[in-house]
Motif scaffolding. Structure first.
Motif, PDB file in Angstrom:
ATOM      1  N   UNK A 179       0.496   0.443   5.500  1.00 35.65           N
ATOM      2  CA  UNK A 179       1.296   1.505   5.757  1.00 35.65           C
ATOM      3  C   UNK A 179       1.155   2.341   3.693  1.00 35.65           C
ATOM      4  N   UNK A 180       0.567   2.720   3.504  1.00 35.75           N
ATOM      5  CA  UNK A 180       0.593   2.710   1.831  1.00 35.75           C
ATOM      6  C   UNK A 180       1.114   4.578   1.778  1.00 35.75           C
ATOM      7  N   UNK A 181       0.806   5.251   3.236  1.00 31.66           N
ATOM      8  CA  UNK A 181       1.391   6.640   3.136  1.00 31.66           C
ATOM      9  C   UNK A 181       2.962   6.647   3.132  1.00 31.66           C
ATOM     10  N   UNK A 182       3.230   5.877   4.093  1.00 34.16           N
ATOM     11  CA  UNK A 182       4.570   5.666   4.702  1.00 34.16           C
ATOM     12  C   UNK A 182       5.928   5.549   3.725  1.00 34.16           C
ATOM     13  N   UNK A 183       5.049   4.383   2.697  1.00 34.36           N
ATOM     14  CA  UNK A 183       5.974   3.530   1.771  1.00 34.36           C
ATOM     15  C   UNK A 183       5.932   5.146   1.093  1.00 34.36           C
ATOM     16  N   UNK A 184       5.032   5.571   0.501  1.00 29.68           N
ATOM     17  CA  UNK A 184       4.743   6.281  -0.723  1.00 29.68           C
ATOM     18  C   UNK A 184       5.970   7.720   0.164  1.00 29.68           C
ATOM     19  N   UNK A 185       5.891   8.310   0.766  1.00 32.47           N
ATOM     20  CA  UNK A 185       6.808   9.103   1.102  1.00 32.47           C
ATOM     21  C   UNK A 185       8.341   8.342   0.941  1.00 32.47           C
ATOM     22  N   UNK A 186       8.652   6.977   1.398  1.00 31.46           N
ATOM     23  CA  UNK A 186       9.995   7.069   1.365  1.00 31.46           C
ATOM     24  C   UNK A 186      10.506   6.788  -0.078  1.00 31.46           C
ATOM     25  N   UNK A 187       9.171   6.285  -0.699  1.00 37.17           N
ATOM     26  CA  UNK A 187       9.969   6.420  -2.384  1.00 37.17           C
ATOM     27  C   UNK A 187      10.057   7.482  -2.760  1.00 37.17           C
ATOM     28  N   UNK A 188       9.519   8.399  -2.356  1.00 32.20           N
ATOM     29  CA  UNK A 188       9.075   9.905  -3.556  1.00 32.20           C
ATOM     30  C   UNK A 188      10.730  10.374  -2.814  1.00 32.20           C
ATOM     31  N   UNK A 189      10.943   9.674  -1.178  1.00 37.29           N
ATOM     32  CA  UNK A 189      12.238  10.304  -0.860  1.00 37.29           C
ATOM     33  C   UNK A 189      14.148  10.038  -1.765  1.00 37.29           C
ATOM     34  N   UNK A 190      13.406   8.624  -1.898  1.00 35.44           N
ATOM     35  CA  UNK A 190      14.516   8.451  -3.423  1.00 35.44           C
ATOM     36  C   UNK A 190      14.351   8.612  -4.169  1.00 35.44           C
ATOM     37  N   UNK A 191      13.286   8.630  -5.210  1.00 31.40           N
ATOM     38  CA  UNK A 191      12.691   9.542  -6.357  1.00 31.40           C
ATOM     39  C   UNK A 191      13.711  11.428  -6.548  1.00 31.40           C
ATOM     40  N   UNK A 192      13.768  11.538  -5.247  1.00 33.55           N
ATOM     41  CA  UNK A 192      14.021  12.914  -5.498  1.00 33.55           C
ATOM     42  C   UNK A 192      15.738  13.149  -5.168  1.00 33.55           C
ATOM     43  N   UNK A 193      16.620  11.901  -4.610  1.00 32.64           N
ATOM     44  CA  UNK A 193      17.826  11.889  -4.949  1.00 32.64           C
ATOM     45  C   UNK A 193      18.595  10.993  -5.836  1.00 32.64           C
ATOM     46  N   UNK A 194      17.380   9.697  -6.447  1.00 30.28           N
ATOM     47  CA  UNK A 194      18.067   8.610  -7.399  1.00 30.28           C
ATOM     48  C   UNK A 194      17.001   8.172  -8.379  1.00 30.28           C
ATOM     49  N   UNK A 195      16.720   8.693  -9.514  1.00 31.75           N
ATOM     50  CA  UNK A 195      15.378   7.824 -10.186  1.00 31.75           C
ATOM     51  C   UNK A 195      15.909   6.617 -10.864  1.00 31.75           C
TER      52      UNK A 195
END
Length: 545
Positions: A184-200
């Motif tokens: 589920x690459x799109x779902x995983x990508x969205x999660x990683x992007x959300x994490x990076x917005x708060x904690x790089x």
């Protein structure tokens, strides 16, 4: 404090004084089920024999016990890679403050915790207790993962995160990794992007790059990884993935440079050195290939994961350089130092054939290739690359029967992933159009037999057995639309008659999408899609195909 006397602990430390100190600390807390490992190699042997609740591992393991120079972090990577420890094993690295920042920056496979020296019994037990409490929180998720129920594990992550907000970062990371494993690459990508917005954090950048890479967005993946390495030059997994990105883009020289940089920073990881040798060989840098493969053979000498193919790779590089003397020495070392097995026999015979070719002894080379081809049927764990090379060498010596036999062995191996197209392509590349046609016809006949067998099983109501048989046919011809259609039909019959199973339903949807891409106008696809949706509605599944 709760009773932890049932905990089993493995102490990994080359220093006898430190092992004794740790034993005393654990004993004070009623923990007596304690074993010791003085090196990475002995730790691997212990863990291959049994599991432990807690592993206390010194970071600086040294190389005085005949090991390959691994540190505690690299040992953890090997244990995870070879699945010798479970997801819930507590792995704590003991390290001095002087190397802590370096260790932390490189730890893409994070341990449970770090404990900085010097420390007291109270500090050590606080960390162990904290890890045990955290393990208990995540236990339901790890159980579902062990059972292969990844979708349910994702849902459980979401449920438990609400009750345990202080572990939100860990839950988000685990959810993203599970989506990545499921494709589920799109779902995983969205999660990683959300994490990076708060904690790089580095691992989230790596996850994002992995999503980009698997979606073949290579330039984006390269940009992400270049940025990661610029800001954290010690994050070794970024180099490994960046090299794969360059390879996918056909940039062998750039991939080699990335791996050289990584090896310069972290010179003891055998898998990385092996990859460098392979890329260097493919790019024509025989000097670097020789150097890398020599290090692999030397560093793996005392490893539990030693692979006879490493000797073959080194012989290939030496033969291509025209160095018969060194190649002969490597073969003698292979004979002396590797335990007897069918795989070792294949590697020894194939290496000898390469050397005989260099020395102009064609008859002896052919005899060695025949020996290697016969032993392949009994060997386990040999790579497709080695087997393909053996096929090609057999063809060069007109050993048609041996070449075809090795190729069919790969085709019949459910784990090889070799398709009819790839098999035929090897013979075409060798200029053997006759064998390519014969191989294609034979595989097609086998596939038709499998489809007929599956149809008979379906007619008797044995849909699960039919699915297994059809999956075997699909492995040989993944682009065969009639086989795809038959497989989807068997899956839908199983789902309709025996109840909805999420993994099987997802596989059916994936195959249906593959068939649509291959033949959008196929008359059965709309009917199958309708059956899929009807079965979902029958069992109250809200999603649609």
């Amino acid at each position: 404090m709760p009773d932890y006397s049932d905990l089993s602990v493995l102490i990994v430390d080359p220093n006898p004084g430190m092992r004794a100190n740790l034993h005393n600390m654990l004993s004070q807390c009623s923990i007596t089920r304690i074993e010791y490992a003085v090196s990475a190699g002995t730790a691997i042997r212990h863990l291959g024999a049994r599991s432990f609740d807690v592993i206390l591992c010194e970071y600086d393991l040294g190389s005085g016990s005949g090991d390959s120079g691994q540190d505690g972090q690299q040992l953890l990577e090997d244990l995870r890679h070879h699945k010798l420890i479970s997801d819930w094993t507590i792995f704590i690295i003991l390290t001095s403050e002087g190397v802590y920042s370096k260790v932390m920056s490189a730890a893409e496979l994070t341990p449970t915790d770090y404990v900085l020296k010097p420390f007291t019994t109270d500090v050590l037990m606080q960390r162990i207790v904290k890890a045990i409490e955290k393990r208990a929180i995540f236990a339901p998720i790890h159980l579902l993962i062990a059972q292969g129920k990844l979708r349910e594990a994702i849902d459980t992550c979401t449920e438990l995160q609400g009750a345990n907000p202080r572990h939100a970062g860990d839950f988000n990371r685990l959810r993203a990794e599970l989506h990545l494993r499921l494709g589920d690459l799109r779902d995983a990508e969205l999660l990683y992007q959300g994490i990076l917005m708060t904690r790089p954090v580095g691992w989230a950048h790596l996850g994002l790059a992995q999503c980009q890479f698997q979606q073949q967005r290579y330039e984006e993946a390269q940009q992400t990884l270049d940025n990661v390495i610029e800001h954290n030059s010690q994050l070794m997994a970024a180099y490994d993935l960046l090299a794969r990105v360059h390879e996918a883009m056909g940039q062998k020289v750039q991939a080699k440079k990335v791996l050289e940089d990584a090896v310069a920073i972290s010179p003891h990881m055998v898998r990385r050195l092996r990859h460098l040798g392979e890329v260097a060989y493919d790019s024509g840098d025989l000097g670097m290939a020789e150097k890398a493969f020599k290090q692999v053979v030397a560093k793996a000498k005392y490893s539990e994961f030693r692979d006879p193919e490493d000797h073959v790779n080194l012989v290939r590089a030496l033969v291509r350089k025209g160095d018969a003397n060194q190649a002969s020495g490597v073969i003698r070392d292979l004979e002396r130092s590797m335990r007897a097995s069918a795989g070792t026999e294949v590697c020894k015979a194939f290496s000898s054939a390469l050397l005989m070719d260099l020395m102009g002894e064609e008859n002896e080379a052919a005899a060695q290739l025949s020996t290697a081809a016969r032993a392949v049927n009994m060997a386990r764990g040999l790579s497709n690359q080695l087997k393909m090379g053996l096929v090609y060498s057999c063809l060069q010596h007109q050993l048609d029967q041996e070449a075809s036999g090795v190729m069919l062995n790969m085709m019949h191996d459910s784990e090889s992933g070799v398709t009819m197209e790839q098999a035929v392509g090897v013979f075409e590349k060798a200029g053997r159009h006759d064998l390519a046609r014969s191989m294609g016809e034979r595989i097609s006949s086998e596939v038709q037999d499998l489809v007929s067998d599956a149809a008979a099983k379906s007619a008797q109501g044995e849909h699960r057995a039919a699915i297994t048989t059809l999956n075997s046919a699909l492995r040989r011809t993944p682009g065969n639309v009639p086989v795809l259609v038959a497989t989807i039909q068997a899956m839908l019959q199983q789902l309709d008659e025996r109840g909805w199973e999420t993994p099987l339903g997802e596989q059916a949807a994936h195959l249906l999408e593959r068939a649509r891409r291959l033949d959008p106008a196929h008359p059965s696809l709309e009917i199958l899609a309708g059956q899929y949706n009807a079965t979902q509605r029958k069992y109250g599944i809200s999603t649609t195909a």
